[in-house]
Design a protein around this motif. Structure first.
Motif, PDB file in Angstrom:
ATOM      1  N   ARG A   7       1.161  -1.192   0.191  1.00 14.55           N
ATOM      2  CA  ARG A   7      -0.150  -0.402   0.155  1.00 14.55           C
ATOM      3  C   ARG A   7       0.674   0.845  -0.651  1.00 14.55           C
ATOM      4  NH1 ARG A   7      -4.342  -0.182   4.368  1.00 14.55           N
ATOM      5  NH2 ARG A   7      -4.804  -1.592   2.704  1.00 14.55           N
ATOM      6  N   PHE A   8       0.652   2.452  -0.723  1.00  9.93           N
ATOM      7  CA  PHE A   8       0.854   3.468  -0.845  1.00  9.93           C
ATOM      8  C   PHE A   8       0.249   4.401   0.283  1.00  9.93           C
ATOM      9  CE2 PHE A   8       3.469   0.880  -3.806  1.00  9.93           C
ATOM     10  CZ  PHE A   8       5.011   1.239  -3.908  1.00  9.93           C
ATOM     11  N   VAL A   9       0.706   5.490   0.926  1.00 11.49           N
ATOM     12  CA  VAL A   9       0.243   6.253   1.368  1.00 11.49           C
ATOM     13  C   VAL A   9       0.120   7.873   1.245  1.00 11.49           C
ATOM     14  CG1 VAL A   9      -0.834   6.462   4.050  1.00 11.49           C
ATOM     15  CG2 VAL A   9      -0.559   4.576   3.641  1.00 11.49           C
ATOM     16  N   LEU A  10      -0.271   8.694   1.491  1.00  8.58           N
ATOM     17  CA  LEU A  10      -0.175   9.732   0.737  1.00  8.58           C
ATOM     18  C   LEU A  10      -0.591  10.598   1.590  1.00  8.58           C
ATOM     19  CD1 LEU A  10       0.143  10.655  -2.853  1.00  8.58           C
ATOM     20  CD2 LEU A  10       1.432   9.553  -1.762  1.00  8.58           C
ATOM     21  N   ILE A  11       0.050  11.542   2.811  1.00  7.73           N
ATOM     22  CA  ILE A  11      -0.287  12.424   3.797  1.00  7.73           C
ATOM     23  C   ILE A  11      -0.290  13.615   3.820  1.00  7.73           C
ATOM     24  CG2 ILE A  11       0.488  12.179   6.343  1.00  7.73           C
ATOM     25  CD1 ILE A  11       1.691   9.863   6.423  1.00  7.73           C
ATOM     26  N   GLU A  12      -1.337  14.609   3.656  1.00  7.47           N
ATOM     27  CA  GLU A  12      -1.771  15.661   3.398  1.00  7.47           C
ATOM     28  C   GLU A  12      -1.111  16.185   2.327  1.00  7.47           C
ATOM     29  OE1 GLU A  12      -0.856  17.519   6.949  1.00  7.47           O
ATOM     30  OE2 GLU A  12      -1.964  16.085   8.468  1.00  7.47           O
ATOM     31  N   THR A  13      -1.738  15.337   1.046  1.00  6.46           N
ATOM     32  CA  THR A  13      -0.899  16.154   0.174  1.00  6.46           C
ATOM     33  C   THR A  13      -1.342  17.367  -0.850  1.00  6.46           C
ATOM     34  OG1 THR A  13      -1.055  13.926  -0.623  1.00  6.46           O
ATOM     35  CG2 THR A  13      -0.477  14.883  -2.584  1.00  6.46           C
ATOM     36  N   ASP A  33      -3.414  -0.151  -4.651  1.00  9.24           N
ATOM     37  CA  ASP A  33      -3.328   0.341  -3.174  1.00  9.24           C
ATOM     38  C   ASP A  33      -3.164   0.964  -2.585  1.00  9.24           C
ATOM     39  OD1 ASP A  33      -4.842   0.298  -1.315  1.00  9.24           O
ATOM     40  OD2 ASP A  33      -4.339  -1.376   0.276  1.00  9.24           O
ATOM     41  N   LEU A  34      -3.601   2.671  -3.808  1.00 11.00           N
ATOM     42  CA  LEU A  34      -3.356   4.138  -2.917  1.00 11.00           C
ATOM     43  C   LEU A  34      -4.299   4.725  -1.896  1.00 11.00           C
ATOM     44  CD1 LEU A  34      -2.171   6.770  -3.450  1.00 11.00           C
ATOM     45  CD2 LEU A  34      -4.102   7.216  -5.703  1.00 11.00           C
ATOM     46  N   VAL A  35      -3.761   4.974  -0.517  1.00 10.77           N
ATOM     47  CA  VAL A  35      -5.043   5.519   0.096  1.00 10.77           C
ATOM     48  C   VAL A  35      -4.171   7.019   0.798  1.00 10.77           C
ATOM     49  CG1 VAL A  35      -5.457   5.937   2.827  1.00 10.77           C
ATOM     50  CG2 VAL A  35      -5.378   3.326   1.472  1.00 10.77           C
ATOM     51  N   LEU A  36      -5.176   7.978   0.404  1.00  9.21           N
ATOM     52  CA  LEU A  36      -4.490   8.885   0.966  1.00  9.21           C
ATOM     53  C   LEU A  36      -5.091   9.988   2.183  1.00  9.21           C
ATOM     54  CD1 LEU A  36      -5.912  10.924  -2.751  1.00  9.21           C
ATOM     55  CD2 LEU A  36      -3.913  10.216  -2.142  1.00  9.21           C
ATOM     56  N   VAL A  37      -4.782  10.585   3.419  1.00  7.16           N
ATOM     57  CA  VAL A  37      -4.934  10.364   4.596  1.00  7.16           C
ATOM     58  C   VAL A  37      -4.818  12.369   4.250  1.00  7.16           C
ATOM     59  CG1 VAL A  37      -3.731  11.386   6.979  1.00  7.16           C
ATOM     60  CG2 VAL A  37      -3.642   9.127   5.223  1.00  7.16           C
ATOM     61  N   ALA A  38      -5.975  12.148   4.139  1.00  8.10           N
ATOM     62  CA  ALA A  38      -6.095  14.085   4.680  1.00  8.10           C
ATOM     63  C   ALA A  38      -6.239  14.958   3.860  1.00  8.10           C
ATOM     64  CB  ALA A  38      -6.310  14.623   5.552  1.00  8.10           C
ATOM     65  N   PRO A  39      -6.237  15.190   2.270  1.00  6.97           N
ATOM     66  CA  PRO A  39      -5.756  15.708   1.065  1.00  6.97           C
ATOM     67  C   PRO A  39      -5.603  17.204   0.987  1.00  6.97           C
ATOM     68  CG  PRO A  39      -7.067  14.188   0.488  1.00  6.97           C
ATOM     69  CD  PRO A  39      -7.065  13.941   1.587  1.00  6.97           C
ATOM     70  N   ARG A  40      -5.705  18.179   0.510  1.00 10.48           N
ATOM     71  CA  ARG A  40      -6.024  19.814   0.621  1.00 10.48           C
ATOM     72  C   ARG A  40      -7.101  19.744   0.038  1.00 10.48           C
ATOM     73  NH1 ARG A  40      -3.333  24.542  -2.593  1.00 10.48           N
ATOM     74  NH2 ARG A  40      -4.900  26.045  -1.960  1.00 10.48           N
ATOM     75  N   TRP A  41      -7.424  19.101  -0.826  1.00 10.97           N
ATOM     76  CA  TRP A  41      -8.372  18.581  -1.616  1.00 10.97           C
ATOM     77  C   TRP A  41     -10.211  17.528  -1.753  1.00 10.97           C
ATOM     78  CZ3 TRP A  41      -8.450  23.596  -3.776  1.00 10.97           C
ATOM     79  CH2 TRP A  41      -7.808  24.412  -4.177  1.00 10.97           C
ATOM     80  N   ALA A  42     -10.606  18.012  -1.145  1.00 10.43           N
ATOM     81  CA  ALA A  42     -11.673  16.537  -0.673  1.00 10.43           C
ATOM     82  C   ALA A  42     -12.245  15.651  -2.021  1.00 10.43           C
ATOM     83  CB  ALA A  42     -13.058  17.385  -0.023  1.00 10.43           C
ATOM     84  N   ASN A  43     -12.386  16.623  -3.116  1.00 11.98           N
ATOM     85  CA  ASN A  43     -12.629  16.690  -4.915  1.00 11.98           C
ATOM     86  C   ASN A  43     -11.651  15.558  -5.280  1.00 11.98           C
ATOM     87  OD1 ASN A  43     -11.363  18.266  -5.001  1.00 11.98           O
ATOM     88  ND2 ASN A  43     -13.600  18.573  -6.317  1.00 11.98           N
ATOM     89  N   VAL A  44     -10.014  15.505  -5.021  1.00 12.11           N
ATOM     90  CA  VAL A  44      -8.585  15.496  -5.325  1.00 12.11           C
ATOM     91  C   VAL A  44      -8.702  13.850  -6.418  1.00 12.11           C
ATOM     92  CG1 VAL A  44      -7.511  14.137  -3.936  1.00 12.11           C
ATOM     93  CG2 VAL A  44      -6.682  15.087  -5.436  1.00 12.11           C
ATOM     94  N   VAL A  67      -8.941   9.132   3.357  1.00 20.09           N
ATOM     95  CA  VAL A  67      -9.513   9.072   4.633  1.00 20.09           C
ATOM     96  C   VAL A  67      -9.101  10.120   5.639  1.00 20.09           C
ATOM     97  CG1 VAL A  67      -9.672   5.958   4.415  1.00 20.09           C
ATOM     98  CG2 VAL A  67      -7.030   7.936   5.336  1.00 20.09           C
ATOM     99  N   SER A  68      -9.527   9.938   6.925  1.00 24.72           N
ATOM    100  CA  SER A  68      -8.906  11.113   7.636  1.00 24.72           C
ATOM    101  C   SER A  68      -7.847  11.755   7.936  1.00 24.72           C
ATOM    102  CB  SER A  68     -10.455  12.141   8.906  1.00 24.72           C
ATOM    103  OG  SER A  68     -11.374  11.619   7.989  1.00 24.72           O
ATOM    104  N   THR A  69      -7.938  10.129   8.468  1.00 24.68           N
ATOM    105  CA  THR A  69      -6.155   9.687   9.785  1.00 24.68           C
ATOM    106  C   THR A  69      -5.476   8.686   9.403  1.00 24.68           C
ATOM    107  OG1 THR A  69      -7.714   7.931  11.286  1.00 24.68           O
ATOM    108  CG2 THR A  69      -7.550  10.271  11.939  1.00 24.68           C
ATOM    109  N   GLU A  72      -6.573   5.488  10.091  1.00 20.88           N
ATOM    110  CA  GLU A  72      -7.435   4.913   9.274  1.00 20.88           C
ATOM    111  C   GLU A  72      -6.399   4.029   8.321  1.00 20.88           C
ATOM    112  OE1 GLU A  72     -11.624   7.216   8.673  1.00 20.88           O
ATOM    113  OE2 GLU A  72      -9.668   8.201   9.008  1.00 20.88           O
ATOM    114  N   ALA A  73      -5.392   4.996   7.119  1.00 14.20           N
ATOM    115  CA  ALA A  73      -5.161   4.489   6.041  1.00 14.20           C
ATOM    116  C   ALA A  73      -4.600   3.002   6.238  1.00 14.20           C
ATOM    117  CB  ALA A  73      -4.253   5.429   5.503  1.00 14.20           C
ATOM    118  N   LEU A  74      -4.049   2.617   7.584  1.00 13.26           N
ATOM    119  CA  LEU A  74      -3.094   1.695   7.555  1.00 13.26           C
ATOM    120  C   LEU A  74      -3.582   0.843   8.518  1.00 13.26           C
ATOM    121  CD1 LEU A  74      -0.152   3.465   9.933  1.00 13.26           C
ATOM    122  CD2 LEU A  74      -0.574   2.753   7.609  1.00 13.26           C
ATOM    123  N   GLU A  75      -4.443   0.878   8.395  1.00 13.71           N
ATOM    124  CA  GLU A  75      -5.393  -0.939   8.297  1.00 13.71           C
ATOM    125  C   GLU A  75      -5.222  -2.147   7.838  1.00 13.71           C
ATOM    126  OE1 GLU A  75      -9.768  -2.486   8.912  1.00 13.71           O
ATOM    127  OE2 GLU A  75     -10.009  -0.971   8.267  1.00 13.71           O
TER     128      GLU A  75
END
Length: 274
Positions: A7-13, A33-44, A67-69, A72-75
């Protein structure tokens, strides 16, 4: 033997284009498997710049989650790799990607006692401007550092992801005879762990243990002195199973109960007077 989930996790992109470019880099290397944590744009995931920079990797964007946190991304993930240029005091060891992947996967002829295939491996990338937060790095088993020009070592987010994904793909091919998410003959596609505690379970246990250590006055919350990051690294090295997490949470629960009873016994008796 199944491949480890990746999994690749991008935090606050903050830049939509980087999300699209990251999706393209993943697809080229065979990951999705890509997960974004709290990106700047909700519709990114639907922004025009994202789609353009993805250059056809729309299936990766369609599957991506927001996801918000970080929790959650690391489940389901059991082995966390930070990407940080600057080593942190009391943080995980710093290694090049190839060096760490060789240690993680081990030689084909002598597999490690805890098989890599039981792991879910997550690669964490911080925001473009500030990188990863200390507390996020402390959760990880390793801090991956890409060898670059010492005088100009800053990599674009998608470029860094591309390099790490490439090295990881090579490591998987050498160890399993497979590329990315491809499944060789006789190899099942399992994305969850078999017995190892995932990052969310370890994090919950650490929070529980921190409360217990404060209750017995071993840990001063006003002067923690990096105790919890040190314990985090200790438990990362131990590769805790789910059963071991339950045992440690049981210890923490009992510590809290004993501390509460001691506090109650020390309280002055109620005189009954108002």
């Amino acid at each position: 033997m199944p491949l480890p989930a990746t999994r690749f996790v991008l935090i606050e992109t903050s830049h939509a284009g980087n999300v699209g470019a990251a999706a393209r880099a993943m697809k080229v290397m065979g990951f999705d498997d890509l997960v974004l944590v709290a990106p700047r744009w909700a519709n990114v995931l639907r922004r025009e710049e994202t789609i353009q920079r993805a250059s056809g990797a729309l299936d990766v964007l369609d599957k991506a989650r927001i996801v918000s946190t970080l929790h959650e991304a690391l489940e389901g993930m059991t082995h966390l790799c930070a990407t940080a240029m600057t080593p942190r005091d009391f943080g995980p060891p710093t290694r090049t990607p190839r060096e760490h992947f060789e240690l993680l996967l081990g030689p084909t002829s002598q597999p490690e006692p805890s098989q890599p295939s039981e792991r879910g491996v997550a690669f964490l990338f911080g925001s473009e401007r500030f990188g990863m937060k200390n507390e996020d790095v402390y959760r990880c088993y390793v801090s991956l550092s890409i060898p670059t020009n010492p005088q100009f070592g800053s990599l674009n987010l998608a470029s860094a992801l591309q390099v790490i994904a490439y090295d990881w793909r090579l490591a998987l091919a050498a160890r399993y005879g497979a590329w990315g998410n491809a499944k060789p003959d006789g190899m099942a596609d399992e994305s969850h762990t078999n017995g190892l505690a995932d990052a969310a379970q370890v994090s919950g246990m650490l929070n529980h243990l921190e409360q217990a250590l404060q209750a017995v006055e071993f840990l001063d919350p006003q002067a923690p002195k990096k105790l919890m990051p040190r314990l985090n690294q200790l438990f990362n090295r131990a590769q805790l199973t789910q059963e071991e997490v339950h045992i440690l949470r049981g210890v923490a629960k009992t510590m809290l109960q004993v501390a509460a009873k001691a506090h109650a016994d020390q309280a002055p008796p109620d005189s009954g007077l108002n």
